[in-house]
Design a protein around this motif. Structure first.
Motif, PDB file in Angstrom:
ATOM      1  N   ARG A 111       0.804  -1.220   0.000  1.00 39.84           N
ATOM      2  CA  ARG A 111       0.000   0.000   0.000  1.00 39.84           C
ATOM      3  C   ARG A 111       0.841   1.276   0.000  1.00 39.84           C
ATOM      4  N   ASN A 112       2.146   1.166   0.194  1.00 41.09           N
ATOM      5  CA  ASN A 112       2.969   2.376   0.208  1.00 41.09           C
ATOM      6  C   ASN A 112       3.961   2.376  -0.942  1.00 41.09           C
ATOM      7  N   SER A 113       4.403   3.561  -1.321  1.00 39.97           N
ATOM      8  CA  SER A 113       5.281   3.689  -2.496  1.00 39.97           C
ATOM      9  C   SER A 113       6.655   3.070  -2.278  1.00 39.97           C
ATOM     10  N   GLU A 114       7.092   2.972  -1.025  1.00 40.32           N
ATOM     11  CA  GLU A 114       8.403   2.406  -0.733  1.00 40.32           C
ATOM     12  C   GLU A 114       8.416   0.883  -0.806  1.00 40.32           C
ATOM     13  N   GLY A 115       7.224   0.260  -0.718  1.00 39.64           N
ATOM     14  CA  GLY A 115       7.141  -1.190  -0.735  1.00 39.64           C
ATOM     15  C   GLY A 115       7.630  -1.829   0.548  1.00 39.64           C
ATOM     16  N   LEU A 116       7.626  -1.074   1.644  1.00 38.91           N
ATOM     17  CA  LEU A 116       8.103  -1.583   2.933  1.00 38.91           C
ATOM     18  C   LEU A 116       6.930  -1.971   3.832  1.00 38.91           C
ATOM     19  N   PRO A 117       7.034  -3.099   4.524  1.00 37.96           N
ATOM     20  CA  PRO A 117       5.989  -3.465   5.485  1.00 37.96           C
ATOM     21  C   PRO A 117       5.792  -2.347   6.500  1.00 37.96           C
ATOM     22  N   ASP A 118       4.525  -2.086   6.832  1.00 37.84           N
ATOM     23  CA  ASP A 118       4.235  -0.986   7.748  1.00 37.84           C
ATOM     24  C   ASP A 118       3.164  -1.368   8.759  1.00 37.84           C
ATOM     25  N   ILE A 119       2.922  -0.453   9.672  1.00 36.65           N
ATOM     26  CA  ILE A 119       1.977  -0.660  10.779  1.00 36.65           C
ATOM     27  C   ILE A 119       1.074   0.560  10.868  1.00 36.65           C
ATOM     28  N   GLU A 120      -0.217   0.315  11.024  1.00 38.29           N
ATOM     29  CA  GLU A 120      -1.172   1.394  11.266  1.00 38.29           C
ATOM     30  C   GLU A 120      -1.424   1.481  12.771  1.00 38.29           C
ATOM     31  N   TYR A 121      -1.346   2.704  13.299  1.00 42.26           N
ATOM     32  CA  TYR A 121      -1.610   2.971  14.716  1.00 42.26           C
ATOM     33  C   TYR A 121      -2.786   3.930  14.843  1.00 42.26           C
TER      34      TYR A 121
END
Length: 154
Positions: free
Chosen positions: A133-143
């Motif tokens: 879902r992000n342009s960087e293609g890095l795993p992320d976390i929603e807070y």
């Protein structure tokens, strides 16, 4: 050090763009996708939308960090590396909390310091993604943070 929080002006775009550019280019796990000019242009767009609050050193006029907030979403919260751990990020985040009764934000899973910070500041992890879902293609976390939940906890 004495500093103030104030709304960003167009003249701040280069200063906050430099903070954003440095984060991208000095963070080993971060993809290097943007030029300095692109970072400044991105920050200029956030400023023109009225999203950005800066922390400015009262004696030097130096921008120490910034927070971009679009309603209930914290889009960006960055500090110059020399000013992390000084309470500036907390003060910017507290300012964002006063603007909305609930907030949400994303951070990269690789950004362990940000994760500790947001948890310490009352945010709760809602979900993790694989980075598609992000342009960087890095795993992320929603807070998420909710003022009412914080009042109940105290």
């Amino acid at each position: 050090m004495t500093y103030v929080l104030r709304p960003a002006t167009p003249l701040d775009a280069s200063k906050i763009g430099e903070i954003l550019y440095r984060f991208e280019h000095e963070t080993p796990w971060m993809p290097k996708e943007h030029s300095r000019v692109e970072a400044i242009a991105f920050c200029d767009r956030m400023i023109s939308r009225g999203w950005v609050t800066v922390a400015e050193d009262c004696s030097t006029g130096m921008i120490l960090g910034f927070c971009a907030q679009d309603g209930a979403e914290v889009c960006s919260l960055y500090l110059s590396p020399e000013h992390t751990g000084c309470g500036i990020g907390k003060r910017l985040l507290d300012h964002a909390k006063r603007q909305a009764s609930k907030l949400k934000l994303w951070t990269f899973q690789a950004n362990l310091a940000a994760q500790r910070f947001y948890l310490r500041e009352g945010f709760v992890e809602k979900k993790r993604t694989d980075g598609q879902r992000n342009s960087e293609g890095l795993p992320d976390i929603e807070y998420h943070w909710h003022a009412q939940e914080m009042e109940t906890a105290t």
